[in-house]
Design a protein around this motif. Structure first.
Motif, short mmCIF file in Angstrom:
data_model
loop_
_atom_site.label_atom_id
_atom_site.label_comp_id
_atom_site.label_asym_id
_atom_site.label_seq_id
_atom_site.Cartn_x
_atom_site.Cartn_y
_atom_site.Cartn_z
N ILE A 474 77.66 27.03 89.00
CA ILE A 474 76.55 27.60 88.24
C ILE A 474 76.63 27.10 86.80
O ILE A 474 77.69 27.20 86.17
CB ILE A 474 76.59 29.14 88.25
N LEU A 476 75.21 27.81 83.18
CA LEU A 476 74.52 28.81 82.36
C LEU A 476 74.14 28.17 81.02
O LEU A 476 75.02 27.67 80.30
CB LEU A 476 75.41 30.03 82.13
N LYS A 521 63.75 27.41 93.55
CA LYS A 521 64.09 28.45 92.57
C LYS A 521 64.34 29.78 93.24
O LYS A 521 63.71 30.12 94.25
CB LYS A 521 62.95 28.56 91.54
N GLN A 523 65.75 34.09 92.25
CA GLN A 523 66.25 35.08 91.31
C GLN A 523 67.60 35.54 91.83
O GLN A 523 67.72 35.97 92.97
CB GLN A 523 65.31 36.28 91.19
N HIS A 527 71.35 38.41 87.32
CA HIS A 527 71.79 37.25 86.52
C HIS A 527 70.63 36.45 85.94
O HIS A 527 70.81 35.75 84.95
CB HIS A 527 72.66 36.33 87.37
N GLY A 528 69.47 36.49 86.56
CA GLY A 528 68.35 35.71 86.06
C GLY A 528 67.75 34.81 87.12
O GLY A 528 67.97 34.99 88.32
N TYR A 529 66.99 33.82 86.65
CA TYR A 529 66.33 32.87 87.55
C TYR A 529 67.09 31.55 87.53
O TYR A 529 67.50 31.07 86.47
CB TYR A 529 64.88 32.66 87.11
N PHE A 530 67.24 30.97 88.71
CA PHE A 530 68.06 29.77 88.87
C PHE A 530 67.32 28.74 89.72
O PHE A 530 66.49 29.10 90.57
CB PHE A 530 69.39 30.11 89.54
N ASN A 545 71.20 25.62 88.15
CA ASN A 545 70.99 25.77 86.71
C ASN A 545 70.31 27.10 86.46
O ASN A 545 69.31 27.42 87.12
CB ASN A 545 70.11 24.65 86.18
N ARG A 546 70.84 27.87 85.52
CA ARG A 546 70.09 29.07 85.14
C ARG A 546 68.91 28.65 84.29
O ARG A 546 69.07 28.09 83.21
CB ARG A 546 70.96 30.08 84.40
N PRO A 549 67.55 33.95 81.67
CA PRO A 549 68.02 35.29 82.07
C PRO A 549 66.83 36.19 82.37
O PRO A 549 65.68 35.85 82.08
CB PRO A 549 68.81 35.78 80.85
#
Length: 557
Positions: A474, A476, A521, A523, A527-530, A545-546, A549
């Motif tokens: 991951i 960030l 993509k 969620q 943690h957010g969207y990746f 990749n994030r 957030p």
């Protein structure tokens, strides 16, 4: 299109053009253009310029052109041409068949220069660049005429023809406009129209050794294509008199009009092409598609959507001056776009092992979880549950502080979409004292979705089954610049955020993402969207990749 009902019709640029068109200055349809130099990649500021030209053509039922300003073979390359076309199509501003190249007009532009010489409006000058700079004067002092300014028309025609035929060394002569060396606008102090360059052009090869300057080629190219409005950023405002001078001296019927709008910058990012090149070539980032850069390639790789970028530039609207907009606006619009589009999955970035001692060892149970709480059309998925799971290390606290509502010794939490568990025992490393494992029990009567109406807990945490989890790296991301300050010289180390990228290795994610495709993509719960990284992901290793957030955290630090 009924432009009167367009909610954006109060923008100054729209109102100015609408007022001009009411006087019927053109006998042709509205036509705008975006003229990038193929010597680099598009960025968020480019998106703003593209959007302005594209939408203005749409609002007046016109056409939009992509024209490459390829008049400098020393820096241009076909790979940039291909990248610009691809990026524009991805962004949603497809020029379709209206893709043009300034170099295709080379003969016409040369003939225009000859026409100016014949009118006594251009001359060949032998001054060196250093001498020309001295002759140019300053903002408070007028320039002085070149000693070659009064060459005869016949001599200038002969010299210019010899320049074209390659009879002079590179940079030894230039063709200059004969305007006014005392003009308060320094752009009009006999600007250079052509220079000698011996370099192979990506499109015309070695056919030409003289190349026009942008300020000369641009208005001619616009006239050839029937452009009605050349919409460009504010720094070109002082060049407008030269744009109009060229068209006037060439006696262009119904000449295009140049109009300017503000230049857009974003907090925390670099949009200057020169500075972007320093970052890339200096090794401060990992290339033009580094997810920390505001290039369209970087934004796409990080996971930004075309819709969010379009919404952003539309929200900014037409600005009159150079403006800096907080990137949090773009992030907010991105969240709005992704919120109802993405499947929400559980990912554990800092795993802590949990053994559920009263759950049947070796048994696997499939639990049904909704993919998106706000969009039922995305359906549900099955998530495996077993006796050994992993939770986030930060979701356990041996000595909890006030207000901590997650797992603690003899405390109870809900596992998202599963059961209540209670921490019965804490296992530690005998040397370091670090917590390495939790022994818990579960209550089978608290299964989510079973209609259980019993006792409640304050905390819900996410988890993954140990034997089913998929490993992934991951990345960030945070803002690249610490305080929006650019370096003095090229000392970027002082202004770059050392935490602009933090790599988390071997995160554990539920198996739903095992077949994720590049750019897909998700969620990640809490943690957010990746997005799946397009460059680093392989058949054996997923990299996420994030994108952003779930909430903006930068301004709270």
């Amino acid at each position: 299109m009924n432009t009167e009902q367009d909610p954006r019709s109060d923008h100054f640029l729209y109102k100015e053009i609408r007022a001009e068109l009411q006087t019927l200055p053109f006998g042709r349809v509205m036509c705008t253009r975006f003229p990038p130099e193929p010597n680099g990649y598009l960025h968020i500021g480019s998106a703003y310029a593209i959007h302005t030209n594209y939408r203005m053509a749409q609002r007046f039922n016109g056409t939009f052109h992509l024209r490459f300003d390829d008049t400098n073979p020393l820096k241009e390359d076909i790979r940039y041409v291909q990248a610009i076309i691809e990026d524009m199509k991805w962004l949603g501003y497809d020029p379709e068949s209206h893709i043009y190249y300034g170099s295709d007009y080379s003969e016409t532009i040369y003939d225009a220069a000859v026409q100016l010489i014949r009118k006594g409006k251009a001359y060949v000058c032998d001054l060196t660049p250093e001498e020309m700079k001295l002759h140019r004067g300053t903002l408070t002092e007028p320039g002085t005429d070149s000693p070659y300014r009064n060459r005869s028309i016949e001599e200038n025609l002969a010299l210019f023809r010899k320049m074209k035929e390659g009879e002079f060394p590179a940079s030894s002569k230039v063709l200059r406009a004969k305007i006014d060396m005392k003009s308060p606008n320094m752009t009009l102090r006999d600007p250079v129209l052509y220079r000698i360059l011996y370099a192979e052009h990506y499109r015309t090869g070695t056919e030409w050794c003289i190349f026009p300057m942008y300020d000369f080629a641009h208005p001619i190219q616009d006239a050839i294509e029937g452009i009605t409005y050349s919409l460009c950023s504010i720094e070109f405002k002082e060049h407008r008199p030269l744009y109009e001078w060229v068209l006037n001296e060439l006696e262009t019927p119904e000449p295009p009009r140049q109009r300017e709008f503000g230049r857009l910058s974003l907090t925390g990012v670099v949009t200057s092409k020169r500075f972007l090149r320093q970052l890339v070539e200096g090794g401060y980032v990992d290339g033009w598609d580094d997810p920390r850069l505001p290039t369209l390639r970087g934004l796409r790789r990080r996971g930004y959507t075309p819709e969010s970028i379009q919404s952003f530039v539309e929200e900014v609207g037409n600005i009159r001056a150079h403006s800096t907009v907080d990137i949090s606006l773009l992030d907010q619009l991105l969240r709005q776009d992704l919120k109802a589009k993405t499947v929400s999955v559980m990912a554990v970035l800092q795993p802590l092992k949990v053994v559920i001692t009263n759950y049947p060892e070796g048994e696997t149970e499939l639990l049904s979880l909704e993919n998106n709480s706000e969009n039922g059309a995305l359906g549900t998925r099955e998530v495996p549950f077993s006796s050994t799971i992993y939770i986030e290390r930060e979701d356990f606290m041996e000595h909890p502080v006030k207000g901590f509502h997650r797992l603690m010794p003899q405390g109870e939490v809900r596992l998202k979409g599963a059961y209540f568990i209670r921490c019965e025992e804490v296992i530690k490393d005998p040397v370091s004292g670090e917590v390495t494992e939790l022994r818990c029990t579960y209550d089978p009567l608290t299964k989510s979705g079973s209609g259980f109406e019993g006792r409640k807990v304050k905390g819900t945490i996410h988890w993954v089954s140990a034997s089913h989890a998929v490993e992934a790296d991951i990345h960030l991301y945070e803002r690249l610049l610490l305080d929006d300050k650019l370096p003095e010289g090229d000392n970027w180390a002082e202004v770059l955020n050392p935490n602009s990228r933090v790599i988390v290795s071997k995160a554990l994610i539920e198996p739903y993402i095992e077949t994720a495709a590049p750019e897909q993509k998700f969620q990640f719960f809490r943690h957010g969207y990746f997005a799946v990284d397009t460059r680093l992901t392989t058949d054996h290793q997923l990299v996420f990749n994030r994108i952003v957030p779930l909430k903006d955290s930068w301004n709270k630090r």
